[in-house]
Design a protein around this motif. Structure first.
Motif, short mmCIF file in Angstrom:
data_model
loop_
_atom_site.label_atom_id
_atom_site.label_comp_id
_atom_site.label_asym_id
_atom_site.label_seq_id
_atom_site.Cartn_x
_atom_site.Cartn_y
_atom_site.Cartn_z
N ASP A 3 0.85 -1.19 0.00
CA ASP A 3 0.00 0.00 0.00
C ASP A 3 0.89 1.25 0.00
OD1 ASP A 3 0.94 -0.05 2.59
OD2 ASP A 3 -0.97 0.50 3.50
N ALA A 4 0.25 2.42 0.01
CA ALA A 4 0.99 3.68 -0.11
C ALA A 4 1.98 3.87 1.03
CB ALA A 4 0.01 4.86 -0.16
N ALA A 5 1.58 3.53 2.25
CA ALA A 5 2.47 3.73 3.41
C ALA A 5 3.68 2.79 3.32
CB ALA A 5 1.70 3.48 4.71
N ASP A 6 3.47 1.55 2.91
CA ASP A 6 4.58 0.61 2.76
C ASP A 6 5.56 1.08 1.69
OD1 ASP A 6 3.53 -1.04 4.71
OD2 ASP A 6 2.48 -2.32 3.25
N PHE A 7 5.01 1.56 0.57
CA PHE A 7 5.85 2.05 -0.51
C PHE A 7 6.64 3.27 -0.06
CE2 PHE A 7 6.46 4.77 -4.30
CZ PHE A 7 7.28 3.92 -5.02
N ALA A 8 5.99 4.19 0.66
CA ALA A 8 6.67 5.38 1.16
C ALA A 8 7.80 5.00 2.11
CB ALA A 8 5.67 6.31 1.84
N ARG A 9 7.55 4.05 2.98
CA ARG A 9 8.61 3.58 3.91
C ARG A 9 9.75 2.93 3.15
NH1 ARG A 9 4.38 3.10 7.29
NH2 ARG A 9 3.77 0.96 6.87
N ALA A 10 9.42 2.17 2.12
CA ALA A 10 10.46 1.53 1.31
C ALA A 10 11.31 2.57 0.59
CB ALA A 10 9.83 0.58 0.30
N CYS A 11 10.72 3.73 0.31
CA CYS A 11 11.46 4.82 -0.34
C CYS A 11 12.23 5.67 0.67
CB CYS A 11 10.50 5.71 -1.13
SG CYS A 11 9.80 4.89 -2.56
N GLY A 12 12.04 5.41 1.95
CA GLY A 12 12.77 6.14 2.97
C GLY A 12 11.98 7.21 3.68
N TYR A 13 10.69 7.36 3.37
CA TYR A 13 9.85 8.36 4.04
C TYR A 13 9.34 7.78 5.36
CZ TYR A 13 5.99 11.56 4.92
OH TYR A 13 5.14 12.48 5.49
N THR A 14 9.52 8.54 6.45
CA THR A 14 9.11 8.03 7.76
C THR A 14 7.92 8.78 8.35
OG1 THR A 14 10.73 9.47 8.83
CG2 THR A 14 11.43 7.22 8.32
N GLY A 15 7.45 9.80 7.66
CA GLY A 15 6.33 10.58 8.18
C GLY A 15 4.99 9.94 7.89
N ASP A 16 3.91 10.69 8.22
CA ASP A 16 2.57 10.17 7.98
C ASP A 16 1.64 11.23 7.37
OD1 ASP A 16 2.37 11.81 10.15
OD2 ASP A 16 1.26 10.42 11.40
N SER A 17 2.21 12.16 6.62
CA SER A 17 1.42 13.19 5.97
C SER A 17 0.53 12.56 4.90
CB SER A 17 2.34 14.23 5.33
OG SER A 17 1.61 15.05 4.44
N PRO A 18 -0.80 12.78 4.97
CA PRO A 18 -1.69 12.20 3.95
C PRO A 18 -1.37 12.69 2.54
CG PRO A 18 -2.96 13.02 5.81
CD PRO A 18 -1.55 13.45 6.03
N ALA A 19 -0.97 13.95 2.41
CA ALA A 19 -0.65 14.49 1.08
C ALA A 19 0.58 13.79 0.50
CB ALA A 19 -0.41 15.99 1.17
N LEU A 20 1.60 13.58 1.32
CA LEU A 20 2.80 12.91 0.83
C LEU A 20 2.55 11.43 0.57
CD1 LEU A 20 5.69 14.62 2.77
CD2 LEU A 20 5.28 14.61 0.33
N LEU A 21 1.75 10.79 1.41
CA LEU A 21 1.42 9.40 1.15
C LEU A 21 0.65 9.25 -0.15
CD1 LEU A 21 0.49 8.15 4.73
CD2 LEU A 21 2.57 7.66 3.42
N GLU A 22 -0.25 10.19 -0.41
CA GLU A 22 -1.00 10.19 -1.67
C GLU A 22 -0.05 10.41 -2.85
OE1 GLU A 22 -4.34 13.01 -3.68
OE2 GLU A 22 -4.61 12.51 -1.56
N ALA A 23 0.93 11.30 -2.68
CA ALA A 23 1.92 11.54 -3.74
C ALA A 23 2.74 10.28 -4.01
CB ALA A 23 2.83 12.70 -3.36
N PHE A 24 3.16 9.57 -2.95
CA PHE A 24 3.90 8.33 -3.14
C PHE A 24 3.05 7.29 -3.87
CE2 PHE A 24 6.99 9.71 0.13
CZ PHE A 24 8.16 9.36 -0.52
N GLU A 25 1.77 7.23 -3.54
CA GLU A 25 0.88 6.28 -4.21
C GLU A 25 0.75 6.62 -5.69
OE1 GLU A 25 -1.63 3.13 -4.99
OE2 GLU A 25 -0.24 3.48 -3.35
N ALA A 26 0.63 7.91 -6.01
CA ALA A 26 0.55 8.32 -7.42
C ALA A 26 1.84 7.96 -8.16
CB ALA A 26 0.28 9.82 -7.51
#
Length: 121
Positions: A3-26
Motif C-alpha cells: 500500500d501507499a504507506a509501505d511504498f513510502a517507507r520503502a522509499c525512505g519516508y518516515t512521516g505520515d502526511s496524507p498528502a505525501l502518502l498520496e503523492a507516493f501512491e501516485a
C-alpha cells in the motif's frame, strides 16, 4: 500487495502526511504503468527483429555482431557519464538509443542463434 504507506517507507519516508502518502501512491501507480508500457514497447521491437538476422544486424549497425554492439554501447554510456551535465542533457536521445541497442544486443547474443536456427530449419 504494497500500500501507499509501505511504498513510502520503502522509499525512505518516515512521516505520515496524507498528502505525501498520496503523492507516493501516485508515483507508484504511474511508475508501474510506465514500466508496463516500456516493457510492451521493448517486446514488440524484439518480436519484430526475431524474424531474421539481417533485421537485427541493421538495428545494431554499424556494429557487426551482438558482442561488438555491447562493447560500443558500454563505451558510449561510460563516455556519456563523464560528460558535463549540459552536454549530457543534449545527448539524452543518444543515451536512450544506446541503452535500447544494448538491450537488443544482449537478448540476441543469448537467444538469437537458437531463434534463427529454428527459422532456418
Amino acid at each position: 500487495m504494497m500500500d501507499a504507506a509501505d511504498f513510502a517507507r520503502a522509499c525512505g519516508y518516515t512521516g505520515d502526511s496524507p498528502a505525501l502518502l498520496e503523492a507516493f501512491e501516485a508515483i507508484r501507480r504511474n511508475g508501474i504503468a510506465q514500466a508496463r508500457q516500456d516493457h510492451f514497447r521493448r517486446k514488440a521491437l524484439i518480436d519484430e527483429l526475431k524474424q531474421s538476422e539481417p533485421l537485427f544486424l541493421a538495428a545494431i549497425g554499424p556494429a557487426l555482431s551482438a558482442d561488438e554492439a555491447i562493447e560500443d554501447t558500454t563505451r558510449f554510456i561510460a563516455f556519456w557519464r563523464a560528460m558535463p551535465r549540459w552536454r549530457q542533457e543534449r545527448r539524452l536521445p543518444d543515451l536512450a538509443r544506446a541503452r535500447q541497442q544494448r538491450l537488443l544486443a544482449r537478448f540476441f547474443r543469448r537467444y538469437g542463434h537458437r531463434l534463427w536456427a529454428l527459422e532456418a530449419a
